[in-house]
Scaffold this motif. Structure first.
Motif, short mmCIF file in Angstrom:
data_model
loop_
_atom_site.label_atom_id
_atom_site.label_comp_id
_atom_site.label_asym_id
_atom_site.label_seq_id
_atom_site.Cartn_x
_atom_site.Cartn_y
_atom_site.Cartn_z
N ALA A 32 0.83 -1.20 0.00
CA ALA A 32 0.00 0.00 0.00
C ALA A 32 0.87 1.25 0.00
O ALA A 32 0.56 2.25 -0.67
N HIS A 33 1.97 1.21 0.74
CA HIS A 33 2.89 2.35 0.78
C HIS A 33 3.51 2.59 -0.59
O HIS A 33 3.59 3.74 -1.06
N GLU A 34 3.92 1.50 -1.26
CA GLU A 34 4.53 1.63 -2.58
C GLU A 34 3.53 2.18 -3.59
O GLU A 34 3.88 3.02 -4.45
N ALA A 35 2.27 1.75 -3.51
CA ALA A 35 1.24 2.25 -4.41
C ALA A 35 1.03 3.75 -4.21
O ALA A 35 0.86 4.51 -5.19
N ALA A 36 1.06 4.20 -2.96
CA ALA A 36 0.90 5.62 -2.68
C ALA A 36 2.07 6.43 -3.21
O ALA A 36 1.91 7.52 -3.77
N LEU A 37 3.30 5.85 -3.12
CA LEU A 37 4.48 6.54 -3.65
C LEU A 37 4.43 6.65 -5.17
O LEU A 37 4.84 7.67 -5.74
N LEU A 38 3.93 5.59 -5.83
CA LEU A 38 3.81 5.64 -7.30
C LEU A 38 2.88 6.76 -7.74
O LEU A 38 3.12 7.44 -8.74
N GLN A 39 1.77 6.95 -6.99
CA GLN A 39 0.85 8.03 -7.32
C GLN A 39 1.51 9.40 -7.12
O GLN A 39 1.33 10.33 -7.91
N LEU A 40 2.33 9.50 -6.06
CA LEU A 40 3.06 10.75 -5.83
C LEU A 40 4.11 10.99 -6.90
O LEU A 40 4.33 12.12 -7.34
N ASP A 41 4.77 9.92 -7.31
CA ASP A 41 5.77 10.03 -8.38
C ASP A 41 5.12 10.59 -9.65
O ASP A 41 5.67 11.48 -10.32
N LYS A 42 3.94 10.05 -9.96
CA LYS A 42 3.25 10.46 -11.18
C LYS A 42 2.83 11.93 -11.10
O LYS A 42 2.96 12.69 -12.06
N ALA A 43 2.33 12.33 -9.91
CA ALA A 43 1.85 13.70 -9.75
C ALA A 43 2.99 14.71 -9.70
O ALA A 43 2.82 15.86 -10.09
N SER A 44 4.18 14.26 -9.26
CA SER A 44 5.30 15.21 -9.10
C SER A 44 6.38 15.03 -10.14
O SER A 44 7.47 15.60 -9.99
N ASN A 45 6.08 14.25 -11.18
CA ASN A 45 7.07 13.99 -12.23
C ASN A 45 8.37 13.42 -11.65
O ASN A 45 9.47 13.84 -12.01
N GLY A 46 8.22 12.47 -10.73
CA GLY A 46 9.38 11.77 -10.19
C GLY A 46 10.14 12.53 -9.13
O GLY A 46 11.28 12.16 -8.82
N ARG A 47 9.55 13.58 -8.58
CA ARG A 47 10.27 14.38 -7.58
C ARG A 47 9.72 14.14 -6.17
O ARG A 47 9.66 15.04 -5.34
N THR A 48 9.33 12.92 -5.85
CA THR A 48 8.80 12.61 -4.53
C THR A 48 9.91 12.74 -3.48
O THR A 48 10.96 12.09 -3.59
N LEU A 49 9.70 13.59 -2.50
CA LEU A 49 10.74 13.86 -1.49
C LEU A 49 11.09 12.63 -0.69
O LEU A 49 12.25 12.42 -0.33
N PHE A 50 10.09 11.75 -0.40
CA PHE A 50 10.36 10.58 0.41
C PHE A 50 11.40 9.70 -0.27
O PHE A 50 12.33 9.18 0.38
N ARG A 51 11.27 9.52 -1.62
CA ARG A 51 12.25 8.67 -2.33
C ARG A 51 13.62 9.31 -2.31
O ARG A 51 14.64 8.62 -2.14
N GLN A 52 13.68 10.62 -2.48
CA GLN A 52 14.96 11.30 -2.47
C GLN A 52 15.66 11.18 -1.13
O GLN A 52 16.87 10.89 -1.05
N VAL A 53 14.91 11.34 -0.05
CA VAL A 53 15.51 11.24 1.29
C VAL A 53 15.98 9.82 1.53
O VAL A 53 17.06 9.58 2.07
N THR A 54 15.14 8.83 1.11
CA THR A 54 15.50 7.42 1.31
C THR A 54 16.76 7.06 0.54
O THR A 54 17.67 6.39 1.06
N GLU A 55 16.84 7.47 -0.71
CA GLU A 55 18.00 7.16 -1.55
C GLU A 55 19.27 7.80 -0.97
O GLU A 55 20.35 7.20 -0.96
N ASN A 56 19.16 9.04 -0.48
CA ASN A 56 20.31 9.72 0.08
C ASN A 56 20.79 9.05 1.36
O ASN A 56 22.01 8.94 1.61
#
Length: 239
Positions: free
Chosen positions: A212-236
């Protein structure tokens, strides 16, 4: 702590200055917001008739009052009972005016010279409920105070009802006071707590929660053109 005396009177009419007199005095003592049982209740012979409208309110006939003491004979006892107390009265100006006149006739000083203060519950109620009915009857109904056994107005009964009403009126002020020990912080004090002394359980997310968390992130990715802050913080943080 100051004694509190909830007080009410019944009178022959509405004007002490025009000769109306106190015919009943009812007092209920409170200490630390508790009834003590140290009450005072006296009927007085006013040496005059009650006005018809007043008689309809209190029901105290001339025949009933004929053998009662005159106020002046017990005035000093009343003063000693009230001395140093805070008086709690509904529509205080009325009762204070009558009592001061009785004290004057008895050659004694007015109330303010020997009580600590006078609190008017009518003024308190008007501040809390502006534009509403704030008679004693209305406040009893508002706070669920039982007045079913009240056929006539009586000073002692009304003082007992007012004591209950007063506790309700002031409940927000100090009814929730808590005894605080010497080693305990006062309310509002910020206390530092060492969390290292606690073992905190770690609850891992389950498969459904991760999906469910991953599905929510995919929706955020789509809405922000891949600029989801959660993914950026996690990757860093992984990097």
């Amino acid at each position: 702590m100051t004694r509190q005396i909830v007080l009410d009177t019944e009178t022959t009419g509405l004007s002490a200055e025009n000769g109306d007199r106190v015919i009943e005095l009812g007092c209920v003592e409170l200490y630390a917001r508790k009834l003590t049982g140290n009450d005072l209740h006296i009927y007085f012979n006013p040496e005059r008739e009650s006005h018809e409208d007043a008689l309809k309110v209190h029901g105290l006939t001339t025949d009933f009052l004929r053998d009662k003491p005159k106020f002046g004979t017990l005035a000093k006892d009343v003063v000693e009972y009230l001395r140093g107390a805070e008086l709690i009265i509904h529509n205080a100006a009325f009762d204070v005016g009558f009592l001061n006149k009785e004290l004057e006739l008895a050659g004694l000083p007015p109330l303010h010279t020997f009580v600590s203060e006078v609190t008017d519950t009518l003024a308190m109620a008007k501040q809390l409920y502006p534009g509403k009915r704030n008679s004693l009857d209305a406040l009893c109904d508002r706070y669920g105070v039982d007045r079913s056994n009240r056929t006539f107005h009586g000073a002692k009964l009304d003082a007992q009802l007012l004591a209950d009403v007063y506790i309700n009126l002031t409940r927000g002020q100090d009814a929730l006071l808590i005894d605080v020990g010497q080693d305990e912080p006062e309310i509002g004090t910020v206390v530092a707590i060492d969390l290292s002394q606690f073992t905190l359980p770690v609850l891992m997310a389950g498969e459904q929660e991760l999906a469910a968390h991953e599905a929510a992130l995919l929706q955020l990715d789509k809405a922000s053109n891949g600029r989801t802050l959660f993914r950026q913080v996690t990757e860093n943080s992984v990097a």
